[in-house]
Design an enzyme around this catalytic site. Structure first.
Site, PDB file in Angstrom:
ATOM      1  N   LYS A  25     -52.955  19.611   2.326  1.00  0.00           N
ATOM      2  CA  LYS A  25     -52.430  20.053   1.032  1.00  0.00           C
ATOM      3  C   LYS A  25     -53.338  21.136   0.453  1.00  0.00           C
ATOM      4  O   LYS A  25     -54.564  21.038   0.531  1.00  0.00           O
ATOM      5  CB  LYS A  25     -52.351  18.860   0.075  1.00  0.00           C
ATOM      6  CG  LYS A  25     -51.709  19.157  -1.272  1.00  0.00           C
ATOM      7  CD  LYS A  25     -51.625  17.887  -2.134  1.00  0.00           C
ATOM      8  CE  LYS A  25     -50.954  18.152  -3.463  1.00  0.00           C
ATOM      9  NZ  LYS A  25     -50.869  16.911  -4.291  1.00  0.00           N
TER      10      LYS A  25
ATOM     11  N   SER B 134     -48.142  11.356  -6.365  1.00  0.00           N
ATOM     12  CA  SER B 134     -47.875  12.547  -5.560  1.00  0.00           C
ATOM     13  C   SER B 134     -48.014  12.396  -4.051  1.00  0.00           C
ATOM     14  O   SER B 134     -47.665  13.324  -3.323  1.00  0.00           O
ATOM     15  CB  SER B 134     -48.773  13.692  -6.013  1.00  0.00           C
ATOM     16  OG  SER B 134     -48.216  14.278  -7.155  1.00  0.00           O
TER      17      SER B 134
ATOM     18  N   SER C  20     -46.197  15.804  -6.073  1.00  0.00           N
ATOM     19  CA  SER C  20     -46.566  17.190  -5.866  1.00  0.00           C
ATOM     20  C   SER C  20     -46.893  17.530  -4.410  1.00  0.00           C
ATOM     21  O   SER C  20     -46.934  18.714  -4.060  1.00  0.00           O
ATOM     22  CB  SER C  20     -47.767  17.556  -6.745  1.00  0.00           C
ATOM     23  OG  SER C  20     -48.916  16.832  -6.340  1.00  0.00           O
TER      24      SER C  20
HETATM   25  N1  GLN Z   1     -45.671  13.829 -10.909  1.00  0.00           N
HETATM   26  C1  GLN Z   1     -46.859  13.457 -11.619  1.00  0.00           C
HETATM   27  C2  GLN Z   1     -47.328  14.631 -12.456  1.00  0.00           C
HETATM   28  O1  GLN Z   1     -46.595  15.544 -12.537  1.00  0.00           O
HETATM   29  C3  GLN Z   1     -47.914  13.034 -10.648  1.00  0.00           C
HETATM   30  C4  GLN Z   1     -48.544  14.192  -9.951  1.00  0.00           C
HETATM   31  C5  GLN Z   1     -49.615  13.790  -9.006  1.00  0.00           C
HETATM   32  O2  GLN Z   1     -49.753  12.639  -8.602  1.00  0.00           O
HETATM   33  N2  GLN Z   1     -50.436  14.750  -8.659  1.00  0.00           N
HETATM   34  O3  GLN Z   1     -48.371  14.638 -13.025  1.00  0.00           O
END
Ligand code: GLN
Length: 482
Positions: A78, A177, A153
């Protein structure tokens, strides 16, 4: 099965027996990237030459008799994780052109173990989002249906595995995410306990929540990757000073007497019927294997979403202050430092990142701190205590990973709260710092569904064991998109 769709464990067997070389595997995966990624859009950067060099080096180590889990396996990273000599943008314009002079510890450990690094994967900008639509560079399409998002994400990390463009990937999980995109792309994703994996070199979003973890086809593959990346690191003071168990050795055995709690609150209002049914059917499979199923309650989990969006945005507003156009990446012109700072941050952060910085700055500002940030921290403790109480009676908690399957591009982009609701099932686990894994448990209209298993702190071995047992009785994790 095509070479590019093999599990890590299958690749391992073939590499160790000499049936294939890492060079052949890596070439097969690079060919798949060439033919598929124009459509899928999982990679922000592919390092073909570097990967082929690393594969040749791995082959030499295998020929010399070395037998270790990740040696010669093609992997993707990532783009929030620092990679020496490879661009690291966090899918943000603010970091365009930034090439870190060092590796994140998790990446360094994979490399030292002989993993072959293919490149960097798309994500929501600074890991803020649930669909990867917040990337400043490109969309990533769900390999099961190109009209749908891959989740986020870590959407690039999930889509790459699902499309056979990496045998395993690293993602990060702050509020869901790793688990949510794993669910939406039909793969396995493990968020380890906070402190299990060093965060050194992971560009910080919310430092009290961020964790790095593996995304793979199977729980066995996740165990192989976790084995290498877990463990204390002197460069991350929050990494836990605990021995790392042998995760592969922990697999096997049966589920007789394993107590599994079903929290009514995580089968949230508005959950899609097919998701609800598939998760309950998966729990039935565990029951037939000997697990004891109990209804439980996590009474404060309904507050997880507001608590998360105060804590995470507060930490983000502080962490992202370092992107001032002076030390990293891009800089917009201005006559004074102040003008240059405003121009850089105003021009180069995307709308969701700006929204979070504003929310977090507000929550931390004088006069509001007690009402928002302090209160949120107090409720976070209540959420954690719910889990402590539950784990007095059960060994593991089972729930949906996401209330729905992958949605279409644009469906949730006009309404930030609708997007935030994608994470209702994963946020409580993150706030409590606990490990959670998503495993494939069904399909609805050709789109994958994920079962989330949650355990007490540092129970990754048991989570992986139960997931592996489930995968020994089901074949959802063996399906591949066309
Ligand atoms: N979807 C959540 C956010 O937008 C979690 C994102 C994540 O775990 N990095 O913050």
């Amino acid at each position: 099965m095509n070479l590019h769709h093999l599990t890590i464990a299958d690749m391992r067997t073939r590499l160790d027996s000499g049936e294939v070389s890492s060079l052949v595997l890596t070439e097969a995966v690079l060919t798949q990237i060439k033919s598929q990624d124009g459509q899928v859009g999982a990679y922000l950067h592919v390092d073909s030459d570097g990967a082929l060099r690393q594969a040749a080096a791995a082959d030499a180590r295998i020929a010399a008799g070395e037998r270790t889990p990740m040696l010669g396996i093609p992997l993707g990273i990532k783009d929030v994780l620092s990679t020496q000599g490879l661009p690291t943008t966090c899918a943000s314009k603010v970091l365009e052109g930034y090439i870190p002079p060092y590796d994140a510890t998790a990446v360094a450990r994979l490399k030292a173990a002989g993993g072959v690094i293919l490149g960097k994967l798309n994500m929501d900008e600074f890991a803020m989002g649930s669909s990867t639509e917040n990337s400043a560079y490109q969309l990533t399409r769900n390999p099961w249906n190109h009209d749908c998002v891959p989740g986020g994400s870590s959407g690039g990390s999930a889509a790459a595995v699902a499309a056979g463009m990496a045998a395993g990937t690293l993602g990060t999980d702050t509020g869901g995410s790793i688990r949510q995109p794993a669910a939406l792309c039909g793969i396995t994703g493990l968020k380890p306990t906070y402190g299990r994996v060093s965060r050194y070199g992971a560009v910080a979003f919310a430092s009290s929540l961020d964790q790095i973890g593996p995304m793979t086809w199977t729980a066995r593959d996740a165990a192989m990757m976790l084995q290498v990346i877990a463990g204390q690191d002197e460069r991350d003071a929050t990494s836990a000073p605990l021995a790392v168990p042998d995760y592969l050795a922990a697999l096997g055995g049966n589920l007789k007497g394993v107590r599994i709690g079903i929290p009514r609150e995580l089968f949230v209002e508005g959950i899609q019927k097919e998701t609800d049914q598939a998760v309950r059917a998966a729990i039935d499979v565990l029951k037939q294997m000997g697990a004891v199923i109990k209804e439980i309650s996590l009474p404060h989990s309904g507050y997880a979403l507001p608590v998360y969006y105060i804590v995470a945005t507060a930490e983000a507003s502080s962490n992202l202050a370092r992107f001032d156009g002076v030390r990293y990446g891009h800089r917009s012109a201005g006559d004074s430092y102040r003008e240059q700072l405003d121009a850089t941050r105003g021009d180069l952060f995307g709308p969701e990142v700006r929204r979070r910085i504003m929310l977090g700055t507000y929550a931390l500002s004088a006069g509001y701190y007690d009402a928002y940030y302090k209160r949120a921290q107090q409720v976070r403790t209540l959420i954690r205590q719910d889990f402590t109480a539950a784990f007095a009676d059960v060994d593991i908690i089972a729930a949906p990973t996401s209330p729905n399957v992958a949605f279409k591009f644009g469906d949730n982009t006009d309404d930030p709260v609708a997007m935030y609701l994608q994470d209702v099932c994963t946020l409580p686990v993150s706030l409590a710092g606990l490990p959670g894994i998503s495993v494939p448990c069904g399909f609805d209209s050709g789109l994958p569904i994920g079962l989330q298993l949650i355990g007490p702190a540092f129970s990754e071995a048991e989570l992986l064991r139960v997931s592996d047992a489930y995968q020994s009785q089901t074949d959802w994790h063996m399906r591949r998109p066309q």
